[in-house]
Design a protein around this motif. Structure first.
Motif, PDB file in Angstrom:
ATOM      1  N   GLY A 163      96.561  65.164 -36.979  1.00  8.31           N
ATOM      2  CA  GLY A 163      95.616  66.164 -36.508  1.00  8.31           C
ATOM      3  C   GLY A 163      95.738  66.427 -35.030  1.00  8.31           C
ATOM      4  N   PRO A 164      94.815  67.228 -34.497  1.00  8.10           N
ATOM      5  CA  PRO A 164      94.856  67.532 -33.074  1.00  8.10           C
ATOM      6  C   PRO A 164      94.739  66.262 -32.236  1.00  8.10           C
ATOM      7  CG  PRO A 164      93.307  68.972 -34.210  1.00  8.10           C
ATOM      8  CD  PRO A 164      93.719  67.903 -35.177  1.00  8.10           C
TER       9      PRO A 164
ATOM     10  N   GLU B 268      92.693  72.083 -35.914  1.00  8.02           N
ATOM     11  CA  GLU B 268      93.786  71.538 -36.729  1.00  8.02           C
ATOM     12  C   GLU B 268      94.395  72.668 -37.534  1.00  8.02           C
ATOM     13  OE1 GLU B 268      94.766  67.848 -39.736  1.00  8.02           O
ATOM     14  OE2 GLU B 268      92.742  68.100 -38.964  1.00  8.02           O
ATOM     15  N   THR B 269      95.716  72.784 -37.454  1.00  7.05           N
ATOM     16  CA  THR B 269      96.421  73.839 -38.180  1.00  7.05           C
ATOM     17  C   THR B 269      97.516  73.222 -39.048  1.00  7.05           C
ATOM     18  OG1 THR B 269      98.072  74.164 -36.430  1.00  7.05           O
ATOM     19  CG2 THR B 269      96.049  75.481 -36.288  1.00  7.05           C
ATOM     20  N   SER B 270      98.086  74.044 -39.913  1.00 10.60           N
ATOM     21  CA  SER B 270      99.157  73.549 -40.781  1.00 10.60           C
ATOM     22  C   SER B 270     100.481  73.450 -40.037  1.00 10.60           C
ATOM     23  CB  SER B 270      99.312  74.462 -41.994  1.00 10.60           C
ATOM     24  OG  SER B 270      99.628  75.774 -41.569  1.00 10.60           O
TER      25      SER B 270
ATOM     26  N   ASP C 121     101.513  73.281 -35.697  1.00  9.47           N
ATOM     27  CA  ASP C 121     101.553  72.282 -34.630  1.00  9.47           C
ATOM     28  C   ASP C 121     100.209  71.941 -33.981  1.00  9.47           C
ATOM     29  OD1 ASP C 121     101.099  74.574 -33.195  1.00  9.47           O
ATOM     30  OD2 ASP C 121     102.914  74.444 -31.984  1.00  9.47           O
ATOM     31  N   SER C 122      99.110  72.483 -34.458  1.00  8.27           N
ATOM     32  CA  SER C 122      97.769  72.194 -33.922  1.00  8.27           C
ATOM     33  C   SER C 122      97.714  72.335 -32.401  1.00  8.27           C
ATOM     34  CB  SER C 122      97.301  70.800 -34.352  1.00  8.27           C
ATOM     35  OG  SER C 122      97.163  70.725 -35.745  1.00  8.27           O
ATOM     36  N   SER C 123      98.250  73.430 -31.905  1.00  2.00           N
ATOM     37  CA  SER C 123      98.271  73.635 -30.456  1.00  2.00           C
ATOM     38  C   SER C 123      97.305  74.718 -30.005  1.00  2.00           C
ATOM     39  CB  SER C 123      99.691  73.986 -29.994  1.00  2.00           C
ATOM     40  OG  SER C 123     100.079  75.237 -30.525  1.00  2.00           O
TER      41      SER C 123
ATOM     42  N   GLU D  32      86.994  74.295 -38.432  1.00  5.63           N
ATOM     43  CA  GLU D  32      87.423  73.816 -39.743  1.00  5.63           C
ATOM     44  C   GLU D  32      87.690  74.956 -40.729  1.00  5.63           C
ATOM     45  OE1 GLU D  32      84.481  70.976 -40.976  1.00  5.63           O
ATOM     46  OE2 GLU D  32      85.288  69.419 -39.657  1.00  5.63           O
TER      47      GLU D  32
END
Length: 144
Positions: free
Chosen positions: A86-87, A107-109, A111-113, A139
């Motif tokens: 996660g992030p 949080e993404t699928s 790179d969670s940037s 979320e």
């Protein structure tokens, strides 16, 4: 599932909300904005908040370990704590004399940037409520 504009519109309904944006912390670019900017320019605000987010995300002190997530923990091959998924950070809060800035990592699928940035008025904003609602917004945010 709401997209960027819907999530920013929802963030702006929070008491005391003055401005909101979704920012890519690796590039410093605003992916979406709503409301005002503390410096009058959303792109400048995005670049400046991205520097803060990038610093927190890259410093070992703030990285989550397996212990933080309830796992077994331990150190990797290099002796440093193992990172959890996660992030890298949940959120950052900066308090100024006139307001609050809440940066919520998303949080993404990939790179969670990215993070949500909410600017709240200090007199009318509710920091605890904003933090909880930003978590919920992050979320359900769909990036495509």
């Amino acid at each position: 599932m709401p997209g960027i504009d819907e999530c920013l519109t929802e963030a702006m309904t929070l008491p005391g909300a003055r401005g909101a944006s979704l920012v890519d912390w690796t590039s410093g670019l605003a992916l979406g904005t709503a409301g005002e900017s503390p410096v009058g320019d959303h792109e400048t605000t995005a670049a400046e908040t991205a520097e803060l987010a990038r610093s927190a995300a890259e410093f070992d002190t703030f990285l989550a370990t397996d212990d933080d997530a309830g796992g077994a923990g331990g150190a990797g091959d290099d002796g440093r704590p193992e990172k959890a998924g996660g992030p890298p950070v949940e959120d950052l809060i900066v308090t100024t004399r006139a307001g609050y800035h809440v940066l919520r990592f998303v949080e993404t699928s990939f790179d969670s940037s990215v993070f949500l940035h909410l600017w709240l008025d200090r007199e009318t904003g509710n920091l605890a409520l904003a933090r909880m609602r930003l978590r919920d917004i992050a979320e359900k945010l769909v990036l495509g």
